[in-house]
Design a protein around this motif. Structure first.
Motif, mmCIF file in Angstrom:
data_model
loop_
_atom_site.group_PDB
_atom_site.id
_atom_site.type_symbol
_atom_site.label_atom_id
_atom_site.label_comp_id
_atom_site.label_asym_id
_atom_site.label_seq_id
_atom_site.Cartn_x
_atom_site.Cartn_y
_atom_site.Cartn_z
ATOM 1 N N UNK A 104 0.874 -1.469 0.072
ATOM 2 C CA UNK A 104 0.090 -0.076 0.011
ATOM 3 C C UNK A 104 0.853 1.262 -0.131
ATOM 4 N N UNK A 105 2.159 1.217 0.813
ATOM 5 C CA UNK A 105 2.597 2.372 1.001
ATOM 6 C C UNK A 105 3.335 2.595 -0.495
ATOM 7 N N UNK A 106 4.071 1.644 -1.187
ATOM 8 C CA UNK A 106 4.634 1.840 -2.378
ATOM 9 C C UNK A 106 3.599 2.277 -3.620
ATOM 10 N N UNK A 107 2.424 1.776 -3.539
ATOM 11 C CA UNK A 107 1.082 2.170 -4.619
ATOM 12 C C UNK A 107 0.915 3.703 -4.290
ATOM 13 N N UNK A 108 0.786 4.136 -2.994
ATOM 14 C CA UNK A 108 0.457 5.306 -2.626
ATOM 15 C C UNK A 108 1.521 6.423 -3.034
ATOM 16 N N UNK A 109 2.908 6.106 -2.969
ATOM 17 C CA UNK A 109 3.849 6.782 -3.178
ATOM 18 C C UNK A 109 4.213 7.234 -4.557
ATOM 19 N N UNK A 110 3.376 6.338 -5.218
ATOM 20 C CA UNK A 110 3.616 6.514 -7.066
ATOM 21 C C UNK A 110 4.661 5.834 -7.554
ATOM 22 N N UNK A 111 5.146 4.714 -6.696
ATOM 23 C CA UNK A 111 6.350 3.977 -7.096
ATOM 24 C C UNK A 111 6.171 3.350 -8.389
ATOM 25 N N UNK A 112 7.171 3.143 -9.164
ATOM 26 C CA UNK A 112 7.120 2.219 -10.463
ATOM 27 C C UNK A 112 8.245 1.494 -10.477
ATOM 28 N N UNK A 113 8.422 0.159 -10.883
ATOM 29 C CA UNK A 113 9.391 -0.666 -10.913
ATOM 30 C C UNK A 113 10.255 0.040 -12.216
ATOM 31 N N UNK A 157 15.600 -3.571 -2.417
ATOM 32 C CA UNK A 157 15.899 -2.653 -1.211
ATOM 33 C C UNK A 157 14.353 -2.301 -0.330
ATOM 34 N N UNK A 158 13.147 -2.563 -1.129
ATOM 35 C CA UNK A 158 12.178 -2.338 -0.472
ATOM 36 C C UNK A 158 11.435 -3.664 0.423
ATOM 37 N N UNK A 159 12.140 -4.742 0.067
ATOM 38 C CA UNK A 159 11.972 -5.952 0.900
ATOM 39 C C UNK A 159 12.750 -5.950 2.176
ATOM 40 N N UNK A 160 13.929 -5.361 2.051
ATOM 41 C CA UNK A 160 14.788 -5.323 3.030
ATOM 42 C C UNK A 160 14.250 -5.008 4.585
ATOM 43 N N UNK A 161 13.174 -4.409 4.729
ATOM 44 C CA UNK A 161 12.382 -4.097 5.863
ATOM 45 C C UNK A 161 11.506 -5.265 6.481
ATOM 46 N N UNK A 162 11.401 -6.296 5.856
ATOM 47 C CA UNK A 162 10.376 -7.266 5.935
ATOM 48 C C UNK A 162 11.331 -8.254 6.877
ATOM 49 N N UNK A 163 10.628 -9.313 7.578
ATOM 50 C CA UNK A 163 11.429 -10.218 8.186
ATOM 51 C C UNK A 163 11.699 -11.388 7.466
ATOM 52 N N UNK A 164 12.734 -12.382 7.651
ATOM 53 C CA UNK A 164 13.063 -13.321 6.570
ATOM 54 C C UNK A 164 11.680 -14.331 6.360
ATOM 55 N N UNK A 165 10.924 -14.284 7.291
ATOM 56 C CA UNK A 165 9.906 -15.099 7.119
ATOM 57 C C UNK A 165 8.679 -14.440 6.141
ATOM 58 N N UNK A 166 8.675 -13.021 6.073
ATOM 59 C CA UNK A 166 7.681 -12.660 5.585
ATOM 60 C C UNK A 166 8.248 -12.058 4.003
ATOM 61 N N UNK A 211 18.104 -5.369 -13.881
ATOM 62 C CA UNK A 211 19.004 -5.097 -13.080
ATOM 63 C C UNK A 211 18.481 -4.227 -11.851
ATOM 64 N N UNK A 212 18.102 -3.043 -12.529
ATOM 65 C CA UNK A 212 17.703 -1.926 -11.633
ATOM 66 C C UNK A 212 16.522 -2.483 -10.773
ATOM 67 N N UNK A 213 15.564 -2.929 -11.730
ATOM 68 C CA UNK A 213 14.383 -3.592 -10.833
ATOM 69 C C UNK A 213 14.616 -4.546 -9.965
ATOM 70 N N UNK A 214 15.630 -5.408 -9.996
ATOM 71 C CA UNK A 214 15.815 -6.340 -8.913
ATOM 72 C C UNK A 214 16.400 -5.560 -7.657
ATOM 73 N N UNK A 215 17.217 -4.492 -7.954
ATOM 74 C CA UNK A 215 17.668 -3.779 -6.718
ATOM 75 C C UNK A 215 16.687 -3.054 -5.992
ATOM 76 N N UNK A 216 15.709 -2.335 -7.080
ATOM 77 C CA UNK A 216 14.716 -1.520 -6.366
ATOM 78 C C UNK A 216 13.491 -2.555 -5.658
ATOM 79 N N UNK A 217 13.448 -4.002 -5.940
ATOM 80 C CA UNK A 217 12.704 -4.593 -5.299
ATOM 81 C C UNK A 217 13.427 -4.987 -3.968
#
Length: 329
Positions: free
Chosen positions: A236-245, A258-267, A250-256
């Motif tokens: 939801x945060x990424x959608x409302x920030x107007x984020x686009x992949x 970076x955004x997943x880094x804050x999640x727990x390994x389980x999530x 290569x850049x898309x993989x880094x972008x993703x």
């Protein structure tokens, strides 16, 4: 003619599936069978983009409900206009399966090829179609093969496209009475609900408003059960920030990452699949689905996760289209 097409389409509907097991009509539970019967009656065949949801009966009803009430029910726009929007949204979402089907419908209705881009402003009826296909394209990109014509040899492709256009034109010529899909939704969403603000564009289209509101309730419930809270917040945060992949892989993989880094390994497996469905469904690798399944999630839960991400993104696109419509006065 239609009953023959419907019978022949049943087997084909399940040969297109990926990642989830088919639910054939002969063994389907009653809620699934009722949806199948109405799909065949009103659409003319058991459409694989709907049938792919069958392992989760509530999602199956929700997906059919919004497709039927936006695309099949007549209004102030023609079926050709609605099919053209379906094809244009599908092209924007890099969904070759839906492009092939709905380009064929446009040609079969006598219009040549559909435009590949949407107009700047859409009416509420056409916003409904756009929202539906922003949802369906994402599900199709994950759970169906690339095209219904993928197995046709190149030398025969032209003839196959012509036959598909004639068939889809005949099927698209029919009309559906408004609201008849609504009783298929689970009883838990049968009661009247307030129209969410991001679906306000449907306020003057009662059957569409009811379909969208009911389907959104079903999908949100599935998301509560299948998508970790931290993942829902991230999407939801990424959608409302107007984020686009980024387009670059290569850049898309880094972008993703970076955004997943804050999640727990389980999530993270759920987060990766949800983000890809929302932002780049045409790039979902088999490994992203397999990683979620390896965490103990069955077909219904995988469908629930994908459906939640897909409809959340689709609703955001609808809100943007509604703002353009409102600005145009």
């Amino acid at each position: 003619m239609t009953s023959t097409v419907a019978r022949l389409s049943r087997r084909a509907a399940f040969t297109h599936l990926r990642h989830v097991a088919p639910v054939p009509p002969a063994t389907a539970p009653p809620p699934v069978r009722r949806v199948y019967e109405q799909v065949e009656r009103d659409f003319g065949l058991l459409a694989p983009p709907i049938a792919l949801h069958a392992a989760a009966p509530g999602l199956l009803a929700a997906a059919w409900c919004i497709l039927r009430e936006t695309l099949l029910v007549p209004g102030t726009t023609s079926r050709r206009e609605r099919e053209s929007v379906a094809a244009a949204v599908s092209a924007a979402n890099s969904c070759p399966y839906c492009v092939d089907v709905h380009q064929a419908a446009v040609r079969g209705l006598g219009g040549g090829n559909a435009p590949t881009a949407l107009p700047a402003v859409l009416s509420p009826e056409l916003i409904g179609v756009a929202v539906d296909f922003h949802y369906l394209n994402r599900m199709v990109n994950v759970f169906l093969r690339d095209s219904p014509l993928a197995v046709v040899p190149a030398a025969l492709l032209g003839g196959a496209r012509g036959a598909a256009a004639r068939l889809m034109g005949r099927l698209a010529a029919r009309e559906a009475a408004p609201g008849q899909s609504l009783p298929l939704l689970p009883d838990t969403v049968a009661a009247a609900r307030r129209l969410p603000d991001d679906l306000r564009w449907a306020a003057n289209l009662p059957h569409v408003a009811a379909a969208m509101t009911g389907a959104a309730a079903v999908v949100e419930d599935a998301g509560q059960r299948s998508v970790p809270a931290a993942v829902r917040q991230l999407v939801r945060e990424c959608l409302h920030d107007g984020t686009a992949a980024p387009d670059d892989l290569t850049q898309a993989a880094r972008w993703l990452d970076a955004r997943l880094a804050g999640l727990s390994p389980t999530d993270r497996p759920s987060g990766r699949l949800a983000m890809l469905v929302a932002f780049a469904s045409y790039r979902v690798p088999d490994s992203a689905v397999a990683a979620v399944q390896a965490g103990g999630h069955g077909d219904a839960e995988v469908l629930g996760l994908a459906a939640w991400a897909a409809l959340t993104a689709a609703r955001r696109h609808g809100d943007v289209l509604a703002r353009a419509y409102e600005a145009a006065g």
